[in-house]
Design a protein around this motif. Structure first.
Motif, PDB file in Angstrom:
ATOM      1  N   LEU A   1      47.473  41.681  31.193  1.00 30.66           N
ATOM      2  CA  LEU A   1      48.628  42.410  30.659  1.00 30.66           C
ATOM      3  C   LEU A   1      49.721  41.454  30.181  1.00 30.66           C
ATOM      4  CD1 LEU A   1      48.861  45.401  33.172  1.00 30.66           C
ATOM      5  CD2 LEU A   1      48.040  45.436  30.814  1.00 30.66           C
ATOM      6  N   VAL A   2      49.944  40.373  30.923  1.00 32.96           N
ATOM      7  CA  VAL A   2      50.948  39.398  30.500  1.00 32.96           C
ATOM      8  C   VAL A   2      50.525  38.730  29.194  1.00 32.96           C
ATOM      9  CG1 VAL A   2      52.025  37.182  31.070  1.00 32.96           C
ATOM     10  CG2 VAL A   2      51.856  38.969  32.814  1.00 32.96           C
ATOM     11  N   THR A   3      49.261  38.316  29.122  1.00 30.40           N
ATOM     12  CA  THR A   3      48.756  37.678  27.903  1.00 30.40           C
ATOM     13  C   THR A   3      48.784  38.647  26.728  1.00 30.40           C
ATOM     14  OG1 THR A   3      47.251  36.381  29.296  1.00 30.40           O
ATOM     15  CG2 THR A   3      46.850  36.367  26.927  1.00 30.40           C
TER      16      THR A   3
ATOM     17  N   ALA B   1      43.611  43.311  40.729  1.00 28.89           N
ATOM     18  CA  ALA B   1      45.069  43.325  40.538  1.00 28.89           C
ATOM     19  C   ALA B   1      45.545  42.055  39.826  1.00 28.89           C
ATOM     20  CB  ALA B   1      45.769  43.479  41.875  1.00 28.89           C
ATOM     21  N   LEU B   2      45.040  40.901  40.276  1.00 28.55           N
ATOM     22  CA  LEU B   2      45.428  39.634  39.644  1.00 28.55           C
ATOM     23  C   LEU B   2      44.882  39.543  38.233  1.00 28.55           C
ATOM     24  CD1 LEU B   2      46.908  36.993  40.048  1.00 28.55           C
ATOM     25  CD2 LEU B   2      44.821  36.007  41.036  1.00 28.55           C
ATOM     26  N   PHE B   3      43.665  40.033  38.047  1.00 31.42           N
ATOM     27  CA  PHE B   3      43.080  40.070  36.712  1.00 31.42           C
ATOM     28  C   PHE B   3      43.927  40.926  35.769  1.00 31.42           C
ATOM     29  CE2 PHE B   3      40.351  42.738  33.956  1.00 31.42           C
ATOM     30  CZ  PHE B   3      39.986  41.778  33.022  1.00 31.42           C
ATOM     31  N   ALA B   4      44.374  42.084  36.256  1.00 29.90           N
ATOM     32  CA  ALA B   4      45.195  42.980  35.441  1.00 29.90           C
ATOM     33  C   ALA B   4      46.511  42.309  35.050  1.00 29.90           C
ATOM     34  CB  ALA B   4      45.469  44.276  36.200  1.00 29.90           C
ATOM     35  N   ILE B   5      47.111  41.569  35.990  1.00 30.47           N
ATOM     36  CA  ILE B   5      48.371  40.872  35.696  1.00 30.47           C
ATOM     37  C   ILE B   5      48.157  39.819  34.620  1.00 30.47           C
ATOM     38  CG2 ILE B   5      50.126  39.319  36.639  1.00 30.47           C
ATOM     39  CD1 ILE B   5      49.798  40.778  39.312  1.00 30.47           C
ATOM     40  N   LYS B   6      47.103  39.034  34.758  1.00 33.29           N
ATOM     41  CA  LYS B   6      46.789  38.001  33.756  1.00 33.29           C
ATOM     42  C   LYS B   6      46.618  38.614  32.366  1.00 33.29           C
ATOM     43  CE  LYS B   6      44.290  34.762  36.803  1.00 33.29           C
ATOM     44  NZ  LYS B   6      42.978  34.116  37.042  1.00 33.29           N
TER      45      LYS B   6
ATOM     46  N   SER C   1      37.111  47.435  31.839  1.00 28.46           N
ATOM     47  CA  SER C   1      36.719  47.413  30.428  1.00 28.46           C
ATOM     48  C   SER C   1      37.917  47.672  29.525  1.00 28.46           C
ATOM     49  CB  SER C   1      35.633  48.467  30.168  1.00 28.46           C
ATOM     50  OG  SER C   1      34.472  48.206  30.923  1.00 28.46           O
ATOM     51  N   LEU C   2      38.773  48.604  29.937  1.00 28.08           N
ATOM     52  CA  LEU C   2      39.980  48.903  29.160  1.00 28.08           C
ATOM     53  C   LEU C   2      40.873  47.678  29.039  1.00 28.08           C
ATOM     54  CD1 LEU C   2      42.145  50.666  27.813  1.00 28.08           C
ATOM     55  CD2 LEU C   2      42.816  51.452  30.095  1.00 28.08           C
ATOM     56  N   LEU C   3      41.050  46.957  30.139  1.00 22.43           N
ATOM     57  CA  LEU C   3      41.896  45.766  30.112  1.00 22.43           C
ATOM     58  C   LEU C   3      41.323  44.718  29.164  1.00 22.43           C
ATOM     59  CD1 LEU C   3      42.747  45.462  33.922  1.00 22.43           C
ATOM     60  CD2 LEU C   3      44.330  46.065  32.077  1.00 22.43           C
ATOM     61  N   TYR C   4      40.012  44.511  29.237  1.00 21.57           N
ATOM     62  CA  TYR C   4      39.376  43.558  28.334  1.00 21.57           C
ATOM     63  C   TYR C   4      39.528  43.982  26.877  1.00 21.57           C
ATOM     64  CZ  TYR C   4      36.916  40.827  31.920  1.00 21.57           C
ATOM     65  OH  TYR C   4      36.609  39.990  32.952  1.00 21.57           O
ATOM     66  N   ILE C   5      39.257  45.247  26.587  1.00 19.26           N
ATOM     67  CA  ILE C   5      39.303  45.733  25.202  1.00 19.26           C
ATOM     68  C   ILE C   5      40.719  45.654  24.638  1.00 19.26           C
ATOM     69  CG2 ILE C   5      38.947  47.755  23.723  1.00 19.26           C
ATOM     70  CD1 ILE C   5      36.717  48.611  25.682  1.00 19.26           C
ATOM     71  N   PHE C   6      41.711  46.063  25.437  1.00 20.45           N
ATOM     72  CA  PHE C   6      43.100  46.032  24.962  1.00 20.45           C
ATOM     73  C   PHE C   6      43.573  44.595  24.780  1.00 20.45           C
ATOM     74  CE2 PHE C   6      47.759  47.092  25.684  1.00 20.45           C
ATOM     75  CZ  PHE C   6      47.907  47.651  24.428  1.00 20.45           C
ATOM     76  N   TRP C   7      43.116  43.705  25.652  1.00 20.73           N
ATOM     77  CA  TRP C   7      43.455  42.279  25.524  1.00 20.73           C
ATOM     78  C   TRP C   7      42.886  41.718  24.218  1.00 20.73           C
ATOM     79  CZ3 TRP C   7      39.691  38.160  26.950  1.00 20.73           C
ATOM     80  CH2 TRP C   7      40.239  36.883  26.822  1.00 20.73           C
ATOM     81  N   ILE C   8      41.627  42.036  23.920  1.00 26.35           N
ATOM     82  CA  ILE C   8      41.006  41.575  22.682  1.00 26.35           C
ATOM     83  C   ILE C   8      41.713  42.167  21.468  1.00 26.35           C
ATOM     84  CG2 ILE C   8      38.880  41.671  21.311  1.00 26.35           C
ATOM     85  CD1 ILE C   8      37.324  41.497  23.947  1.00 26.35           C
TER      86      ILE C   8
END
Length: 248
Positions: free
Chosen positions: A227-229, A220-225, A158-165
């Motif tokens: 964080l890079v974006t 792990a792959l999701f996090a890389i995608k 959820s954190l990764l999604y929220i920070f990405w948005i």
């Protein structure tokens, strides 16, 4: 004699971040409000309800989860990240010795802190929803036991999604500060692409992007995608804002 005190970039960013955590308290208040509304909607059951009868028994099934709370949190972080790029918020920073770089970095740290708080409260709201359903509505609950690792994975995802948005919202906010036309142009491009793809009778580009992120099975792959974006969006935003005048 005169002495000059050189303030490092990180020290400036730290002071601005601490200031924003206090000055932007309304953002956290709105988080509480929007998650409360999402919890109320969630009490109706996510995905509606189903039921039936068997051997003379009539039953109704509801699914209680924090999915709707997480979606509302996505909307909250998008609006918040756009809002902090506006002129009234930028003008609050001129009580500090600042520049566009330190301002953007402190904004990113603030959005990261907001994302962490939003992710934790959104995921943990599941238990609040279940408690309300059990104690107030006298619902009979059946739930699979959750271990700490599963809760942590949910919070991290959820954190990764929220920070990405938040990075997308910050990028949109930066574009709007360059020219107000982008406030109209961005929604037009998004909606227009959906209509165009439908007219061409092909899979929507936005749906393909959605699947690229949301359908990833490896954390792990999701996090890389993500964080890079996220890094690319923030770097683009900082580049845009750095080109603006120090103060308008």
């Amino acid at each position: 004699m005169m002495s000059l005190a050189n303030v490092s970039l990180m020290e400036t960013v730290k002071k601005q971040f601490q200031f924003k955590m206090k000055a932007y308290i309304d953002a956290f208040s709105s988080l509480v409000g929007i998650q409360f509304i999402a919890i109320l909607f969630s009490l109706a059951g996510n995905g509606g309800s189903s039921g039936g009868s068997s051997s003379g028994f009539i039953f109704h099934i509801k699914n209680y989860s924090a999915d709707l709370v997480i979606v509302f949190t996505f909307i909250w972080i998008l609006v918040t990240s756009i809002t902090i790029t506006t002129k009234p918020y930028r003008n609050q920073e001129f009580t500090f010795v600042t520049n566009r770089l330190s301002s953007s970095l402190s904004n990113i740290f603030f959005l990261l802190a907001a994302s962490i708080l939003g992710a934790i409260t959104a995921v943990m709201s599941r238990f609040l929803i279940q408690c309300i359903a059990y104690f107030l509505f006298k619902e009979q609950l059946y739930a699979t036991p959750l271990v700490t690792s599963e809760i942590m994975i949910g919070i991290v995802a959820s954190l990764l999604y929220i920070f990405w948005i938040s990075s997308i919202g910050y990028f949109i906010g930066a574009l709007v500060q360059v020219h107000k036309m982008f406030a109209v142009l961005v929604p037009v491009i998004v909606v227009g692409s959906l209509f165009y793809d439908g007219f061409m009778q092909r899979d929507a580009t936005l749906i393909g992007l959605f699947q690229f992120y949301f359908f990833e099975s490896s954390l792990a792959l999701f996090a890389i995608k993500v964080l890079v974006t996220t890094a690319l969006f923030y770097l683009a935003s900082m580049s845009i804002l750095n080109r603006m005048e120090v103060r308008r």
